[in-house]
Design an enzyme around this catalytic site. Structure first.
Site, PDB file in Angstrom:
ATOM      1  N   LYS A   1       0.841  -1.193   0.000  1.00  0.00           N
ATOM      2  CA  LYS A   1       0.000   0.000   0.000  1.00  0.00           C
ATOM      3  C   LYS A   1       0.878   1.245   0.000  1.00  0.00           C
ATOM      4  O   LYS A   1       1.895   1.291   0.687  1.00  0.00           O
ATOM      5  CB  LYS A   1      -0.924  -0.017   1.225  1.00  0.00           C
ATOM      6  CG  LYS A   1      -1.980   1.078   1.234  1.00  0.00           C
ATOM      7  CD  LYS A   1      -2.910   0.921   2.429  1.00  0.00           C
ATOM      8  CE  LYS A   1      -3.976   2.015   2.461  1.00  0.00           C
ATOM      9  NZ  LYS A   1      -4.905   1.850   3.601  1.00  0.00           N
TER      10      LYS A   1
ATOM     11  N   SER B   1      -9.675   1.962   2.682  1.00  0.00           N
ATOM     12  CA  SER B   1      -8.790   2.665   1.773  1.00  0.00           C
ATOM     13  C   SER B   1      -7.774   1.737   1.089  1.00  0.00           C
ATOM     14  O   SER B   1      -7.127   2.128   0.124  1.00  0.00           O
ATOM     15  CB  SER B   1      -8.023   3.741   2.559  1.00  0.00           C
ATOM     16  OG  SER B   1      -7.212   3.163   3.582  1.00  0.00           O
TER      17      SER B   1
ATOM     18  N   SER C   1     -10.062  -0.456   6.968  1.00  0.00           N
ATOM     19  CA  SER C   1      -9.494  -0.286   5.632  1.00  0.00           C
ATOM     20  C   SER C   1      -8.752  -1.483   5.070  1.00  0.00           C
ATOM     21  O   SER C   1      -8.339  -1.465   3.924  1.00  0.00           O
ATOM     22  CB  SER C   1      -8.567   0.934   5.607  1.00  0.00           C
ATOM     23  OG  SER C   1      -9.302   2.125   5.732  1.00  0.00           O
TER      24      SER C   1
END
Length: 485
Positions: free
Chosen positions: A79, A154, A178
């Site tokens: 990420k 996210s 997330s």
């Protein structure tokens, strides 16, 4: 069948037997990205040169017959809010589009020690603020199951990349769901560890008391392997838990006989899609058939979780993002009239609308005259939410419910309505407020889209969470279902 459909142990066996090389695994990862990422758009940048160089080094080591790390040769996506030396880290924000870190996050160091291969950086909601991946400053990631739908957020790029078979596993971060919510939407496994179990050093902070790094994988066993590699105390992180790390892989016994499961009525009530609820009830029957028992309980402060979370998280975001001022690093406005104008223009040009919204909300909640009414009260309610978990865990081993109240929604359907978007996190947020571990595992399809089952455990009891999720997985086929790309 993709090599990435094999379990880690199976791949390691083939590597040891010279039936396979690390270069083969990296080639497959890069080829898959080339084939499907124009549609999925999970990656922000691919480090092909670095990945191939690491693969060659690992293949040379394999030929010499040396010891192999826990994640030897496994292609991974990271990420884009986890800093990586030599690979630009932007948090999917224009503010950091020129930021090249000079160090690795602790989890990246641990992945290197475990000898995985970093393929590249994955798309996300800007600064991890969002639940659909539509807040990225660069592009929207799509759900591999249906490109008209969001992958969640996210960590949407992290979940989509695993579901699409682009990487063997990925790392995400979980502030209010997330990791687990996109795992649910994309039909993969997503684990949010206990707060402090995995170092946050090198994770670009959103809400420091809530953020936690964790893995996204195709099965529970692989999640246990990745957690084993990245967990542990880090003196560079003042919130890191100085505890011994158990054998998570050895905990996957498949035995849940006598296990006591709590099912909060608040997690199965209003707002939860009836078909999602049915999938969870079917999963409970599977566990019941394995000897577990479940009972309905009440966690009465759940209804206050969303309001509590957004006050605390936004307040911490307001403080954390103050460092992005156009002076020290990141985007700098080119035509300021004075220092104050530099701050205003740099932040106005660098941040997207959702980030600005949360900074303003958090700044307001922390301001003179409102601190007691909002932020302090939210912290008191957070304590009550944590007490709900403590009370349930006095009599039960795990808590089970849906990961999200619905399956994935269409791109553009909710992005204009922040309050509706925030409510999608109602079932994941309490876990972060309490700091306990939780995992999402696939438990069915509704309308052709995946449903996630959330298993929540006691503080630092990831072993039980993984054991329950693994036992369920071994007696179902949901985790084997793949999107047709």
């Amino acid at each position: 069948m993709s090599l990435f459909d094999l379990k880690l142990q199976e791949l390691h066996s083939r590597l040891a037997g010279k039936e396979l090389s690390v270069t083969d695994l990296v080639d497959q990862s890069l080829a898959k990205i080339g084939d499907v990422d124009s549609k999925v758009r999970a990656f922000l940048r691919v480090d092909e040169e670095g990945a191939r160089r690491t693969a060659r080094e690992l293949d040379d080591q394999l030929a010499l017959g040396g010891d192999r790390g826990l994640l030897f040769g496994m292609p991974a996506g990271i990420k884009d809010n986890i800093v990586t030396e030599g690979i630009t880290t932007t948090c999917a924000s224009r503010f950091l589009e020129n930021y090249d870190p000079i160090y690795d996050a602790t989890v990246i160091k641990k992945l290197k020690q475990a000898q995985s291969v970093t393929i590249g950086k994955l798309n996300m909601d800007e600064f991890a603020m969002g639940g659909s991946n539509e807040n990225s400053a660069y592009h929207v990631t799509t759900n591999p199951w249906n490109p008209e739908y969001v992958p969640g957020g996210s960590s949407g790029g992290s979940a989509a990349s695993v579901a699409a078979g682009e990487v063997y596993f990925s790392l995400g971060s979980d502030t209010g769901g997330s990791i687990r919510q996109p795992a649910s939407y994309c039909g993969v496994v997503g684990l949010k560890p206990t707060y402090g179990l995995v170092s946050r050093f090198g994770l670009v902070a959103f809400a420091s008391s809530l953020d936690q790094i964790g893995p996204l994988t195709k099965n529970v066993e692989d999640a246990a392997y990745v957690l084993q590699a990245i967990a542990g105390h880090d003196p560079q992180d003042s919130t890191s838990a100085n505890v011994s790390i158990p054998d998570y892989i050895g905990a996957l016994s498949g035995d849940v006989k006598g296990l006591r499961i709590a099912v909060p009525k608040e997690y199965m009530g209003q707002g939860v899609d009836p078909a999602v609820k049915d999938s969870v009830l079917s999963a409970l029957k599977v566990l019941e058939g394995l000897g577990a028992v479940w009972e309905e309980v009440s966690m009465p402060h759940t209804e206050y979780a969303v309001a509590t979370y957004y006050l605390i998280a936004s307040s911490e975001a307001s403080s954390n993002l103050a460092r992005f001022d156009g002076v020290r690093y990141g985007v700098r406005a080119s035509d300021p009239d004075n220092l104050l104008d530099l701050y205003v223009k740099s932040r106005s040009q660098g941040f997207g609308p959702e980030v600005k919204r949360r900074i303003m909300l958090g700044t307001y909640a922390l301001s003179s005259g409102y601190y007691d009414a909002y932020y302090l009260k939210a912290q008191k309610v957070r304590t009550l939410i944590k007490q709900d978990f403590d009370n349930v865990f006095q009599n039960y081993d795990v808590i089970i419910g849906p990961t999200a109240p619905t399956t994935a929604f269409k791109i553009g359907e909710q992005v204009g309505d922040p309050l509706t978007m925030y409510l999608n996190d109602i079932l994941t947020i309490p876990v972060n407020l309490a700091g306990v571990p939780a995992i999402s595992v696939p438990c069915g399809l509704v309308g052709g889209m995946p449903v996630g089952l959330q298993v929540i455990g006691k503080t630092l009891d990831e072993a039980t969470v993984l054991r329950v999720a693994h036992a369920f997985e071994q007696h179902t086929e949901h985790h084997k279902q793949r999107p047709a790309l």
